[in-house]
Design an enzyme around this catalytic site. Structure first.
Site, PDB file in Angstrom:
ATOM      1  N   LYS A 167      -2.524  -1.640   4.853  1.00  7.50           N
ATOM      2  CA  LYS A 167      -1.159  -2.149   4.901  1.00  7.50           C
ATOM      3  C   LYS A 167      -0.540  -1.890   6.272  1.00  7.50           C
ATOM      4  CE  LYS A 167       3.212  -1.814   2.306  1.00  7.50           C
ATOM      5  NZ  LYS A 167       3.889  -1.180   1.148  1.00  7.50           N
ATOM      6  N   SER A 208       6.066  -4.069  -2.066  1.00  6.98           N
ATOM      7  CA  SER A 208       5.957  -4.485  -0.685  1.00  6.98           C
ATOM      8  C   SER A 208       4.519  -4.617  -0.200  1.00  6.98           C
ATOM      9  CB  SER A 208       6.691  -3.482   0.210  1.00  6.98           C
ATOM     10  OG  SER A 208       6.104  -2.187   0.100  1.00  6.98           O
ATOM     11  N   SER A 225       5.829  -0.473  -5.245  1.00  5.62           N
ATOM     12  CA  SER A 225       5.121  -1.342  -4.298  1.00  5.62           C
ATOM     13  C   SER A 225       3.607  -1.358  -4.418  1.00  5.62           C
ATOM     14  CB  SER A 225       5.500  -0.958  -2.862  1.00  5.62           C
ATOM     15  OG  SER A 225       6.850  -1.230  -2.618  1.00  5.62           O
TER      16      SER A 225
END
Length: 433
Positions: free
Chosen positions: A76, A145, A169
């Site tokens: 990420k 996210s 997330s």
């Protein structure tokens, strides 16, 4: 176009078994991974940067040693990488090149993992929607996210990916994309080198095709005995009779009921539990603590680049500025008291079982979905696992969440593997697979 045409998760454990200690085969896996990314990502949009040194990566995979030797991994884009641009999902940091790796990236490399690229994140891991599409249905969001990490695994671009969770997330995108997601106990995996949003809640999250895969990755990175060798024997799950945040949709309730029936057929037990009033207090406590801390962690960006922030994040920080220190301190006391009461919540239970999200992934890209079913567990530091395998009435994946006591991650993962196996035995697999 078949809306499920991009859904093709690959088991990391199966891939490790297949390539073994065969250097040429590891190199072939890297080439196949790059080809899959090139073929699929223009549509899915899960990657924000992809490693370009093909020959170097193949050589690195061939020479790799460790439990992840030669495994392609996505990271990420809120974790620093010294060889890939890290922009934290914001134009403020466009082209930014860190001089070092985040600690979790170092752990991946030390164990032989090959970083294929950075995955799309919502801006600073908040809730602004991204362009990432759900591989199970391209008309839907992949969540957030950690949208890119979940989508990259679901689309078969990488067998493992790193994400994070401050609210929901990891668990929510995993549910939306039909894969396993694991949020460990707070503090089990290092967040050094990760862009901080809320230091009380930020947790490294892991994604893989199934529970056994994600448990193996967790064991490698934590050094703890977390891999699932068998399945739990007669686990006992507590299912809440109501929720203090929001009720699940009829769709999510039906999926949970399917999971309950599967558990009971497989020899597990289910007990109804009732949350105390203090669980409702944690909803506002999470908002207070996160707001107060984000106002400080993103202070530079707000003070110097507010006009570049998304309207959603800018408005959140405007509100966060009003949270007083005394209010924050009281919320922290409530959080500490709630953690002391967790033993009564889990008394006699292997774990709790709830929906992972309020519903299937929403249509469109205007929202990352509702994290209501995740926030309290993040605040309490509990390990959580999204168990895939169920599909909703509108044709999208819909997961169930196994929640454990803090630092009982092995038990939580074993219980999640039991649920996954029970669902597979009784509910069958989606016809697209």
């Amino acid at each position: 176009m078949n809306t499920n045409s991009f859904y093709r998760p690959v088991s990391g454990l199966d891939l490790l078994t297949r390539i073994g200690n065969d250097p040429p085969l590891r190199g072939r896996v890297i080439l196949d991974t790059l080809a899959r990314i090139e073929d699929v990502d223009p549509d899915v949009r899960a990657m924000t940067a992809v490693a370009q040194r093909e020959a170097v990566m193949m050589a690195s995979a061939a020479a790799a040693k460790g439990a992840l030797a030669g495994m392609p991994i996505g990271v990420k884009d809120i974790f620093d990488t010294d060889d890939l641009v890290t922009s934290y999902g914001s134009p403020i940091y466009e082209g930014y090149q860190p001089r070092s790796d985040a600690a979790i990236v170092t752990l991946l490399r030390r164990n032989g993992g090959v970083i294929m690229g950075k995955t799309v994140t919502s801006e600073f891991a908040y809730m602004a929607p991204t362009a990432t599409r759900n591989p199970c249905d391209m008309a839907r969001t992949a969540g957030g996210s950690s949208s890119g990490s979940a989508a990259a695994v679901a689309a078969g671009m990488v067998p493992f990916a790193i994400g994070s969770q401050t609210g929901g997330s990891t668990i929510r995108p995993a549910s939306f994309c039909g894969i396993a997601g694991y949020k460990p106990t707070l503090g089990m995996l290092p967040t050094v080198g990760m862009k901080c949003f809320s230091w009380s809640f930020d947790t490294v999250g892991l994604f893989a095709a199934g529970v056994r895969d994600v448990a193996y990755l967790a064991q490698v990175l934590s050094g703890r005995q977390l891999a699932v060798d068998g399945v739990a024997v007669s686990p006992v799950f507590g299912v809440p009779d109501s929720y203090p945040w929001t009720e699940p949709s009829v769709n999510a309730s039906a999926a949970l009921d399917t999971a309950i029936r599967a558990i009971e057929r497989a020899g597990g037990r289910v007990r109804r539990v009732r949350f105390g009033s203090w669980m409702a207090d944690m909803v506002s406590a999470h908002d207070t603590i996160q707001s107060y801390e984000a106002w400080q962690t993103l202070g530079y960006e707000y003070d110097h680049h507010r006009g570049v922030l998304s309207p959603k994040l800018a408005a959140f920080l405007d509100r966060a500025a009003a949270v007083e220190t005394g209010t924050y301190a009281k919320a922290c006391v409530l959080m500490a008291q709630a953690k002391d009461r967790l033993s009564e919540l889990f008394d006699g239970l292997t774990g709790l079982l709830t929906p992972s999200a309020a519903d299937e992934a929403p249509h469109g890209l205007g929202s990352t979905g509702d994290p209501a079913f995740n926030r309290n567990w993040t605040l309490l530091g509990c390990p959580c696992v999204n168990v895939p395998g169920l599909w909703g009435a509108r044709g999208g994946p819909i997961g169930v969440q196994v929640i454990g006591r803090p630092w009982e991650d092995a038990r939580c993962l074993d219980a999640a593997a039991f649920v996954e196996q029970a669902i597979a035995a009784t509910a069958g697999r989606h016809p697209a697979l």
